[in-house]
Write a protein that holds these residues in place. Sequence first.
Motif, PDB file in Angstrom:
ATOM      1  N   LYS A 111       7.448   1.601   8.967  1.00  0.00           N
ATOM      2  CA  LYS A 111       6.871   0.862  10.095  1.00  0.00           C
ATOM      3  C   LYS A 111       5.345   0.902  10.040  1.00  0.00           C
ATOM      4  N   ASP A 112       4.798   2.082   9.789  1.00  0.00           N
ATOM      5  CA  ASP A 112       3.341   2.229   9.761  1.00  0.00           C
ATOM      6  C   ASP A 112       2.719   1.396   8.645  1.00  0.00           C
ATOM      7  N   LYS A 113       3.380   1.354   7.489  1.00  0.00           N
ATOM      8  CA  LYS A 113       2.866   0.556   6.375  1.00  0.00           C
ATOM      9  C   LYS A 113       2.873  -0.929   6.727  1.00  0.00           C
ATOM     10  N   MET A 114       3.929  -1.366   7.411  1.00  0.00           N
ATOM     11  CA  MET A 114       4.021  -2.764   7.803  1.00  0.00           C
ATOM     12  C   MET A 114       2.932  -3.118   8.807  1.00  0.00           C
ATOM     13  N   ILE A 115       2.699  -2.247   9.782  1.00  0.00           N
ATOM     14  CA  ILE A 115       1.657  -2.500  10.771  1.00  0.00           C
ATOM     15  C   ILE A 115       0.293  -2.587  10.087  1.00  0.00           C
ATOM     16  N   GLY A 116       0.059  -1.703   9.112  1.00  0.00           N
ATOM     17  CA  GLY A 116      -1.205  -1.739   8.385  1.00  0.00           C
ATOM     18  C   GLY A 116      -1.399  -3.036   7.634  1.00  0.00           C
ATOM     19  N   GLY A 167      14.560  17.280  -0.063  1.00  0.00           N
ATOM     20  CA  GLY A 167      15.434  16.447  -0.875  1.00  0.00           C
ATOM     21  C   GLY A 167      14.876  15.054  -1.089  1.00  0.00           C
ATOM     22  N   ASN A 168      15.694  14.191  -1.672  1.00  0.00           N
ATOM     23  CA  ASN A 168      15.272  12.817  -1.942  1.00  0.00           C
ATOM     24  C   ASN A 168      15.316  11.974  -0.669  1.00  0.00           C
ATOM     25  N   TYR A 169      14.382  11.056  -0.582  1.00  0.00           N
ATOM     26  CA  TYR A 169      14.389  10.108   0.526  1.00  0.00           C
ATOM     27  C   TYR A 169      13.726   8.817   0.055  1.00  0.00           C
ATOM     28  N   HIS A 170      13.806   7.794   0.869  1.00  0.00           N
ATOM     29  CA  HIS A 170      13.222   6.495   0.537  1.00  0.00           C
ATOM     30  C   HIS A 170      12.394   5.991   1.711  1.00  0.00           C
ATOM     31  N   TRP A 171      11.454   5.139   1.408  1.00  0.00           N
ATOM     32  CA  TRP A 171      10.738   4.393   2.437  1.00  0.00           C
ATOM     33  C   TRP A 171      10.570   2.965   1.930  1.00  0.00           C
ATOM     34  N   VAL A 172      10.254   2.066   2.839  1.00  0.00           N
ATOM     35  CA  VAL A 172      10.196   0.651   2.491  1.00  0.00           C
ATOM     36  C   VAL A 172       8.745   0.211   2.321  1.00  0.00           C
ATOM     37  N   LYS A 173       8.405  -0.140   1.109  1.00  0.00           N
ATOM     38  CA  LYS A 173       7.073  -0.653   0.801  1.00  0.00           C
ATOM     39  C   LYS A 173       7.033  -2.141   1.131  1.00  0.00           C
ATOM     40  N   VAL A 174       5.940  -2.575   1.748  1.00  0.00           N
ATOM     41  CA  VAL A 174       5.820  -3.975   2.146  1.00  0.00           C
ATOM     42  C   VAL A 174       4.592  -4.584   1.476  1.00  0.00           C
ATOM     43  N   GLU A 175       4.793  -5.694   0.804  1.00  0.00           N
ATOM     44  CA  GLU A 175       3.708  -6.433   0.166  1.00  0.00           C
ATOM     45  C   GLU A 175       3.865  -7.912   0.487  1.00  0.00           C
ATOM     46  N   THR A 176       2.814  -8.669   0.255  1.00  0.00           N
ATOM     47  CA  THR A 176       2.907 -10.119   0.414  1.00  0.00           C
ATOM     48  C   THR A 176       2.513 -10.799  -0.893  1.00  0.00           C
ATOM     49  N   ARG A 177       2.985 -12.012  -1.045  1.00  0.00           N
ATOM     50  CA  ARG A 177       2.611 -12.831  -2.197  1.00  0.00           C
ATOM     51  C   ARG A 177       2.514 -14.283  -1.760  1.00  0.00           C
ATOM     52  N   GLU A 178       1.916 -15.090  -2.609  1.00  0.00           N
ATOM     53  CA  GLU A 178       1.838 -16.515  -2.341  1.00  0.00           C
ATOM     54  C   GLU A 178       3.197 -17.169  -2.606  1.00  0.00           C
ATOM     55  N   PRO A 179       3.548 -18.220  -1.896  1.00  0.00           N
ATOM     56  CA  PRO A 179       4.795 -18.936  -2.205  1.00  0.00           C
ATOM     57  C   PRO A 179       4.702 -19.568  -3.589  1.00  0.00           C
ATOM     58  N   ASN A 180       5.745 -19.395  -4.400  1.00  0.00           N
ATOM     59  CA  ASN A 180       5.686 -19.926  -5.765  1.00  0.00           C
ATOM     60  C   ASN A 180       6.898 -20.772  -6.140  1.00  0.00           C
ATOM     61  N   SER A 181       7.695 -21.150  -5.155  1.00  0.00           N
ATOM     62  CA  SER A 181       8.839 -22.024  -5.425  1.00  0.00           C
ATOM     63  C   SER A 181       9.001 -22.993  -4.266  1.00  0.00           C
ATOM     64  N   GLU A 182       9.787 -24.022  -4.489  1.00  0.00           N
ATOM     65  CA  GLU A 182      10.046 -24.982  -3.417  1.00  0.00           C
ATOM     66  C   GLU A 182      10.804 -24.324  -2.266  1.00  0.00           C
TER      67      GLU A 182
END
Length: 247
Positions: A111-116, A167-182
Amino acid sequence: MNIIVKEGFAFRVSELANRYRANCNGEWGCFVTGDTKNLTHSKAEKAGLTRGNFVELAVCQISEKILTFEPHYQAEPFLEIWGFPVAGEMKNELPEKASQLVTFLLHRRSKDKMIGLVDTFAKEAFMAWVNEGMKGDANEYAFHKATELRFSKIFRFEFISETSPHGNYHWVKVETREPNSELDKAALLAAKEVCELYPTACTDSRLEENHLNNVGAVLPPAAAPNALPAGNGAAVAQIPAKTKASK
């Protein structure tokens, strides 16, 4: 159900929320659907309940919710994401020229990464307002500019695996990109239309009730619920605190 057609692509907006869950625990690190209680990742995958470790979306709405999910989460902040998948298993289960409105929650580090990331839109909007002579209301300009920026990007949500002393855990990385398809371009048009013409489509009544109950529990009556700052492209419903009269 509403069907939005853009540039030869069809986008389904269901009356029932197509909700997925970001499972960050142990071996999981993927989106899931349905009831996975007491299942291992491999069993859930065999049952067709997993939806891969990433999704790319044309985002319709981002809102902050205060939610309780017993027994692990008590009145904790989450981000609710709504959008049209353009890549990943959520998209692959649909026809090539179609997508549908989906939603999931982000919590804690994700959540914090997305807000950033979303805040960078607000920063760009502020800089544009200054560079254009600081004309008009800054907040109104920033809101519209940031929204415009959001509807020009495809968001990628991807699980990242890490190890901690627990132990092992995961978090969700959020990035953006330009649209590149129809499909990308059509999905962004559909996302903008949903935001402007069908705002109630991005609503899950069960989650709204959960949020309302928790807002009333953690905030004084005169306080507004937590929300992303104006101008960052978030669409957050201002839900009043629950009172005795409303029970």
